[in-house]
Design a protein around this motif. Sequence first.
Motif, PDB file in Angstrom:
ATOM      1  N   ARG A  22       0.881  -0.816  -0.082  1.00 18.87           N
ATOM      2  CA  ARG A  22       0.247  -0.145  -0.391  1.00 18.87           C
ATOM      3  C   ARG A  22       0.861   1.210  -0.112  1.00 18.87           C
ATOM      4  O   ARG A  22       2.084   1.573   0.277  1.00 18.87           O
ATOM      5  CB  ARG A  22      -0.779   0.059   1.365  1.00 18.87           C
ATOM      6  CG  ARG A  22      -1.445  -1.350   1.524  1.00 18.87           C
ATOM      7  CD  ARG A  22      -2.621  -1.044   2.054  1.00 18.87           C
ATOM      8  NE  ARG A  22      -3.606   0.396   2.151  1.00 18.87           N
ATOM      9  CZ  ARG A  22      -4.184   0.363   0.879  1.00 18.87           C
ATOM     10  NH1 ARG A  22      -5.424  -0.424   0.318  1.00 18.87           N
ATOM     11  NH2 ARG A  22      -5.363   1.321   0.545  1.00 18.87           N
ATOM     12  N   THR A  24       0.442   5.377   0.910  1.00 18.85           N
ATOM     13  CA  THR A  24      -0.203   6.841   1.345  1.00 18.85           C
ATOM     14  C   THR A  24       0.315   8.542   1.063  1.00 18.85           C
ATOM     15  O   THR A  24       1.986   8.482   1.575  1.00 18.85           O
ATOM     16  CB  THR A  24      -0.480   6.707   2.674  1.00 18.85           C
ATOM     17  OG1 THR A  24      -1.152   5.330   3.790  1.00 18.85           O
ATOM     18  CG2 THR A  24      -1.083   7.672   3.057  1.00 18.85           C
ATOM     19  N   HIS A  26      -0.055  12.726   0.689  1.00 20.01           N
ATOM     20  CA  HIS A  26      -0.356  13.739   1.155  1.00 20.01           C
ATOM     21  C   HIS A  26       0.056  14.790  -0.564  1.00 20.01           C
ATOM     22  O   HIS A  26       0.767  14.390  -0.430  1.00 20.01           O
ATOM     23  CB  HIS A  26       0.167  14.525   1.850  1.00 20.01           C
ATOM     24  CG  HIS A  26       0.106  15.431   2.694  1.00 20.01           C
ATOM     25  ND1 HIS A  26       0.441  16.459   3.186  1.00 20.01           N
ATOM     26  CD2 HIS A  26      -1.164  17.181   1.791  1.00 20.01           C
ATOM     27  CE1 HIS A  26      -0.106  17.886   3.447  1.00 20.01           C
ATOM     28  NE2 HIS A  26      -1.419  17.077   2.973  1.00 20.01           N
ATOM     29  N   THR A  47      -5.408  13.427   0.821  1.00 19.26           N
ATOM     30  CA  THR A  47      -4.304  12.352   1.396  1.00 19.26           C
ATOM     31  C   THR A  47      -4.830  11.019   0.191  1.00 19.26           C
ATOM     32  O   THR A  47      -6.405  10.995  -0.275  1.00 19.26           O
ATOM     33  CB  THR A  47      -4.963  11.465   3.107  1.00 19.26           C
ATOM     34  OG1 THR A  47      -4.776  12.873   3.513  1.00 19.26           O
ATOM     35  CG2 THR A  47      -4.365  10.497   3.361  1.00 19.26           C
ATOM     36  N   GLU A  49      -5.448   6.843  -0.580  1.00 18.99           N
ATOM     37  CA  GLU A  49      -4.949   5.835   0.011  1.00 18.99           C
ATOM     38  C   GLU A  49      -4.546   4.663  -0.976  1.00 18.99           C
ATOM     39  O   GLU A  49      -6.197   4.937  -1.530  1.00 18.99           O
ATOM     40  CB  GLU A  49      -5.189   5.631   1.784  1.00 18.99           C
ATOM     41  CG  GLU A  49      -4.572   6.526   2.449  1.00 18.99           C
ATOM     42  CD  GLU A  49      -5.883   6.278   3.506  1.00 18.99           C
ATOM     43  OE1 GLU A  49      -5.351   5.546   4.666  1.00 18.99           O
ATOM     44  OE2 GLU A  49      -7.124   6.498   3.413  1.00 18.99           O
ATOM     45  N   ARG A  58      -8.606   5.404  -2.546  1.00 21.85           N
ATOM     46  CA  ARG A  58      -9.025   6.466  -1.770  1.00 21.85           C
ATOM     47  C   ARG A  58      -8.929   7.835  -1.412  1.00 21.85           C
ATOM     48  O   ARG A  58      -7.787   8.470  -1.688  1.00 21.85           O
ATOM     49  CB  ARG A  58      -9.278   5.909  -0.349  1.00 21.85           C
ATOM     50  CG  ARG A  58     -10.648   6.340  -0.007  1.00 21.85           C
ATOM     51  CD  ARG A  58     -11.152   5.788   1.476  1.00 21.85           C
ATOM     52  NE  ARG A  58     -11.958   6.412   2.489  1.00 21.85           N
ATOM     53  CZ  ARG A  58     -13.400   6.449   2.490  1.00 21.85           C
ATOM     54  NH1 ARG A  58     -13.404   5.696   1.345  1.00 21.85           N
ATOM     55  NH2 ARG A  58     -13.842   7.290   2.798  1.00 21.85           N
ATOM     56  N   THR A  60      -9.033  11.349   0.279  1.00 26.63           N
ATOM     57  CA  THR A  60      -9.402  12.045   1.756  1.00 26.63           C
ATOM     58  C   THR A  60      -9.856  13.496   2.185  1.00 26.63           C
ATOM     59  O   THR A  60      -8.774  13.965   1.662  1.00 26.63           O
ATOM     60  CB  THR A  60      -9.658  11.280   2.537  1.00 26.63           C
ATOM     61  OG1 THR A  60      -9.745   9.804   2.799  1.00 26.63           O
ATOM     62  CG2 THR A  60     -10.374  11.917   4.059  1.00 26.63           C
ATOM     63  N   SER A  68     -15.050  11.902   0.824  1.00 29.62           N
ATOM     64  CA  SER A  68     -14.355  11.280   0.404  1.00 29.62           C
ATOM     65  C   SER A  68     -14.264  11.106  -1.197  1.00 29.62           C
ATOM     66  O   SER A  68     -15.880  10.523  -0.969  1.00 29.62           O
ATOM     67  CB  SER A  68     -14.493  10.407   1.101  1.00 29.62           C
ATOM     68  OG  SER A  68     -13.893  10.872   2.240  1.00 29.62           O
TER      69      SER A  68
END
Length: 235
Positions: A22, A24, A26, A47, A49, A58, A60, A68
């Motif tokens: 995975r 993540t 910003h 964000t 992910e 996804r 957010t 979202s």
Amino acid sequence: MALLDDVIDASGGLARWNSLDRFTLHLSVGGSLFSSAGHAREFKDVTAEGSTRTQSLRFTGITGGEHSGSFQPDAITIEGLDGEVLRTWRNPSLAFPEVGLPALADELHLVFFCGVAIWNYLTNPFLLAHPDVVVEELPPWREGAETWRRLRAQFPSDLITLAPEQIFYFDESALQRRTDHDLFGIKVAHHSWAHDSFGGIVVPTLRRAQTLQPDGSVIAKPVLMDVEIFDAVFE
């Protein structure tokens, strides 16, 4: 292929990439593709992910932190802060009802477009090693005072990309610096720079998409899309 091997090694190596599941991010996304459709601030300071193995992402904090948005190949969803699904688009396609800048006027289209773009940005150049991606080396390209090596990639139909055929450019350090392809009926070039290492994976933290002229040069304005990655975590 020697060039592809060099490129993957320069970005962290296939062994490291295959150990990951995975990521993540910003990031912020903007440009005339968004502002012309009334979504200038939809993807500012959000964000993302996602999975390194399957097309899943996804976002957010879109629409000023109110919603979202999730991207999957078979469905796009818009959700509230409490996780309630507000809207769904089943079996999405980049063949939007309108062609050109107004195509991103719908928020579902916006999430789909950004999901496809960001997932592909983060998984390339490792995605080029996929057994179903057909890659061939092209003659070098002169970019200012530099010579960039190039790969043409043909992506399979079951992999959602911004275009089935793309040309990737790599500098003398084998880092990805540009990608050319068709988008909404026009030819575009994505330049990438300011590479940084996050957990051993090297990522260009700045990307800019502009219209491509027939001679291979770009039209400076308008900037179709700007992506800035502030931080990235791979797990």
